[in-house]
Design a protein around this motif. Sequence first.
Motif, PDB file in Angstrom:
ATOM      1  N   TYR A 124       2.660  -7.156  12.354  1.00  0.00           N
ATOM      2  CA  TYR A 124       2.028  -7.686  11.134  1.00  0.00           C
ATOM      3  C   TYR A 124       2.800  -8.906  10.665  1.00  0.00           C
ATOM      4  O   TYR A 124       4.032  -8.934  10.762  1.00  0.00           O
ATOM      5  CB  TYR A 124       2.033  -6.625  10.019  1.00  0.00           C
ATOM      6  CG  TYR A 124       1.167  -5.430  10.353  1.00  0.00           C
ATOM      7  CD1 TYR A 124      -0.188  -5.407  10.017  1.00  0.00           C
ATOM      8  CD2 TYR A 124       1.699  -4.339  11.022  1.00  0.00           C
ATOM      9  CE1 TYR A 124      -0.987  -4.317  10.335  1.00  0.00           C
ATOM     10  CE2 TYR A 124       0.905  -3.247  11.346  1.00  0.00           C
ATOM     11  CZ  TYR A 124      -0.434  -3.242  11.004  1.00  0.00           C
ATOM     12  OH  TYR A 124      -1.214  -2.173  11.331  1.00  0.00           O
ATOM     13  N   ALA A 128       2.155  -9.909   4.958  1.00  0.00           N
ATOM     14  CA  ALA A 128       1.072  -8.928   4.794  1.00  0.00           C
ATOM     15  C   ALA A 128       1.618  -7.723   4.027  1.00  0.00           C
ATOM     16  O   ALA A 128       2.591  -7.110   4.460  1.00  0.00           O
ATOM     17  CB  ALA A 128       0.557  -8.485   6.159  1.00  0.00           C
ATOM     18  N   ILE A 130       1.610  -4.412   3.673  1.00  0.00           N
ATOM     19  CA  ILE A 130       1.064  -3.204   4.301  1.00  0.00           C
ATOM     20  C   ILE A 130       1.774  -1.940   3.816  1.00  0.00           C
ATOM     21  O   ILE A 130       2.841  -2.011   3.215  1.00  0.00           O
ATOM     22  CB  ILE A 130       1.142  -3.288   5.838  1.00  0.00           C
ATOM     23  CG1 ILE A 130       2.593  -3.312   6.317  1.00  0.00           C
ATOM     24  CG2 ILE A 130       0.390  -4.512   6.357  1.00  0.00           C
ATOM     25  CD1 ILE A 130       2.741  -3.025   7.796  1.00  0.00           C
ATOM     26  N   ASP A 197      -1.462   1.559   7.236  1.00  0.00           N
ATOM     27  CA  ASP A 197      -1.642   0.496   8.232  1.00  0.00           C
ATOM     28  C   ASP A 197      -0.893   0.827   9.510  1.00  0.00           C
ATOM     29  O   ASP A 197      -1.311   0.443  10.598  1.00  0.00           O
ATOM     30  CB  ASP A 197      -1.117  -0.834   7.673  1.00  0.00           C
ATOM     31  CG  ASP A 197      -1.917  -1.302   6.488  1.00  0.00           C
ATOM     32  OD1 ASP A 197      -3.038  -1.797   6.700  1.00  0.00           O
ATOM     33  OD2 ASP A 197      -1.446  -1.143   5.339  1.00  0.00           O
TER      34      ASP A 197
END
Length: 298
Positions: A124, A128, A130, A197
């Motif tokens: 990622y 991001a 997450i 995620d």
Amino acid sequence: MTTPRDQRPQSGPYSGLTLNSAKRFLAQQFRAAGLDTPDLDARLLVMAACGLSHADLIAQGTEFITPPKFEALSGFAQRRLDGEPIDYILGYRDFYGRRFQITKDVLSPRPETEGLIDLALELYPADAPINILDLGTGSGAIILTLLAERALWRGVGSDISPAALEVAAQNADILEVAGRAAFAHGSWFEPVKGRYDMIMSNPPYIDSAHMAVLPREVAGFDPELALFGGEDGLSAYRMIAAQAQDHLKPKGWLLLEIGYDQKSAVLNLLKAEGFTGITCAKDLSGHDRVIRAQSPAM
Ligand code: GLN
């Protein structure tokens, strides 16, 4: 060794040893006992018993060791000679450049697991925000390292051992990520709510045959709960493969550390559950070590 009277401590039994000579004496004992890193172990134990940094030890090496510190050092040395790993005696282990407190209730984090961290960080972009889940978090080495590396990530660590969760919570405080880390007490997914995620785990994966021949440094000190993966070593992977998609977002990633001979068995479990993009990465010794797999797009 003779010592000028005026340099001796005024009270208590007198060890007659300087820090340097204590360190040398200990290293000799450790070498004679066949330990792998006698000089390093001796230095670390002198530092720990005397509350000194490496730099302090160099600066103060010719000072005499006081009786209470000598006693503490003798206790540490005996434990090491009895086969206890240095990290359990010191109460910490360094992992991915950070210091983790450890107790007998948690697995001492291993360098192989750092490969799982590298893979997770690649999946990622750093910006991001997450959320991640670490199953069987133990000391918290995996999830806390990731939260420390990525300021926008949040996560949950689950563990069946309350004592392990206390260690993980303490490490979260020390690493200053407690505001983004939650801990859930229970078996694997049982206490887990919501979808993530990314799910990571370094589950117990040693089978019965290998448990029987584990070196004493592992078998006698790392908790069995963190090591034994059932008769064939795959119990945790079966359960994780079957339940992970209920807790992953579509296209969410699952990252699992495995034993060196478990690649095809775990790949097959994940394929059978419909995971895609399954790959296995090797550790620095060239052993198959981390599997990643993506949940279907829905
Ligand atoms: N997640 C922790 C680690 O990797 C503990 C793993 C375990 O206890 N099997 O160090």
